[in-house]
Design a protein around this motif. Structure first.
Motif, mmCIF file in Angstrom:
data_model
loop_
_atom_site.group_PDB
_atom_site.id
_atom_site.type_symbol
_atom_site.label_atom_id
_atom_site.label_comp_id
_atom_site.label_asym_id
_atom_site.label_seq_id
_atom_site.Cartn_x
_atom_site.Cartn_y
_atom_site.Cartn_z
ATOM 1 N N UNK A 28 55.555 67.630 24.392
ATOM 2 C CA UNK A 28 55.612 68.192 23.038
ATOM 3 C C UNK A 28 54.785 69.309 22.890
ATOM 4 N N UNK A 29 53.720 69.592 23.668
ATOM 5 C CA UNK A 29 53.137 70.846 23.814
ATOM 6 C C UNK A 29 53.920 72.081 24.280
ATOM 7 N N UNK A 30 54.894 71.796 24.997
ATOM 8 C CA UNK A 30 55.766 72.983 25.280
ATOM 9 C C UNK A 30 56.853 73.294 24.405
ATOM 10 N N UNK A 31 56.971 72.450 23.424
ATOM 11 C CA UNK A 31 57.861 73.004 22.178
ATOM 12 C C UNK A 31 58.121 74.505 21.892
ATOM 13 N N UNK A 32 57.132 75.194 21.935
ATOM 14 C CA UNK A 32 57.152 76.636 21.468
ATOM 15 C C UNK A 32 57.844 77.489 22.528
ATOM 16 N N UNK A 33 57.858 77.002 23.889
ATOM 17 C CA UNK A 33 58.485 77.603 25.045
ATOM 18 C C UNK A 33 60.042 77.256 25.003
ATOM 19 N N UNK A 34 60.420 75.967 24.737
ATOM 20 C CA UNK A 34 61.701 75.551 24.956
ATOM 21 C C UNK A 34 62.331 75.466 23.675
ATOM 22 N N UNK A 35 63.450 76.316 23.679
ATOM 23 C CA UNK A 35 64.486 76.489 22.510
ATOM 24 C C UNK A 35 65.690 75.634 22.469
ATOM 25 N N UNK A 36 66.118 75.134 23.545
ATOM 26 C CA UNK A 36 67.386 74.252 23.634
ATOM 27 C C UNK A 36 67.416 73.427 24.832
ATOM 28 N N UNK A 37 68.103 72.644 24.745
ATOM 29 C CA UNK A 37 68.477 71.714 25.954
ATOM 30 C C UNK A 37 69.974 71.345 26.250
ATOM 31 N N UNK A 38 70.356 71.046 27.415
ATOM 32 C CA UNK A 38 71.516 70.691 27.748
ATOM 33 C C UNK A 38 71.600 69.105 27.816
ATOM 34 N N UNK A 39 72.721 68.402 27.249
ATOM 35 C CA UNK A 39 72.695 67.185 26.956
ATOM 36 C C UNK A 39 73.671 66.571 28.104
ATOM 37 N N UNK A 52 70.517 61.691 30.121
ATOM 38 C CA UNK A 52 69.235 62.622 30.218
ATOM 39 C C UNK A 52 69.564 63.870 29.632
ATOM 40 N N UNK A 53 68.594 64.827 29.594
ATOM 41 C CA UNK A 53 68.679 66.031 29.047
ATOM 42 C C UNK A 53 68.022 67.040 30.080
ATOM 43 N N UNK A 54 68.408 68.343 29.974
ATOM 44 C CA UNK A 54 67.439 69.400 30.653
ATOM 45 C C UNK A 54 67.113 70.608 29.768
ATOM 46 N N UNK A 55 66.272 71.272 30.200
ATOM 47 C CA UNK A 55 65.881 72.328 29.489
ATOM 48 C C UNK A 55 67.056 73.488 29.901
ATOM 49 N N UNK A 56 67.446 74.095 28.824
ATOM 50 C CA UNK A 56 68.312 75.221 28.875
ATOM 51 C C UNK A 56 67.519 76.589 29.165
ATOM 52 N N UNK A 57 67.455 76.955 30.457
ATOM 53 C CA UNK A 57 66.775 77.767 30.929
ATOM 54 C C UNK A 57 67.006 79.018 30.454
#
Length: 185
Positions: free
Chosen positions: A93-104, A108-113
């Protein structure tokens, strides 16, 4: 469940992964101390054994072992050398400012780089490290204990192999040479 008159086979797979059991608590009467080392970021050499069953054979087999290559590919492409992290883990959750979106991806999900918020002022090697960090995450909606990973792999294998008319009867998961769990319905 496996009843009488069932044929069974099993196949073993291996992969490397990292995780963190951020909810770990201990009862000192049994653990002899209160060191919750599984709360640390750490990794394992996992061994997964997939058990399949069928009432009738096809071409003299429950299924051809080669049909299990799709499960091996999932382990190799998705989990090997990746970090399984619970979406509710405070470290994540600390990383939420960097992560804008996910790929479902369903299970599971991954971070949309392509949507990471990386400050442009950072040196290129740090930007690359940030991308590599998030590229390694496999985001799940459970605490990634051995038992939960085992059940998760059971569900994934069942969905993958459903069209073969075989039944995933059991999944065994070995986190360390001395620590195992299994899941079966």
């Amino acid at each position: 469940s496996i009843g009488k008159d069932m044929y069974t086979i099993d196949k073993q797979f291996e992969f490397e992964y990292g995780h963190r059991v951020w909810t770990q608590t201990l009862d000192e009467r049994f653990s002899l101390d209160n060191r919750c080392i599984c709360r640390h970021l750490h990794g394992h050499h996992a061994i997964v054994k997939l058990h399949l069953a069928a009432k009738e054979l096809t071409d003299g087999m429950v299924t051809d072992f080669k049909h299990l290559n799709c499960f091996k590919q999932f382990l190799d492409d998705v989990l090997d050398h990746r970090f399984i992290i619970d979406e509710k883990d405070p470290l994540f959750l600390l990383d939420s400012a960097i992560i804008n979106d996910y790929i479902d991806h369903g299970f599971y999900r991954t971070v949309d780089l392509s949507t990471l918020s990386i400050p442009e002022t950072l040196p290129d090697e740090i930007k690359l490290s940030v991308v590599e960090k998030y590229d390694s995450f496999v985001i799940v909606d459970f605490i990634p204990t051995s038992e939960n990973i085992c059940k998760w792999l059971y569900d994934i294998a069942n969905e993958m192999l459903d069209a073969l008319n075989v039944y995933v009867s059991k999944v065994e998961f070995q986190e360390t040479p001395k620590s195992h769990c299994s899941y079966e319905e």
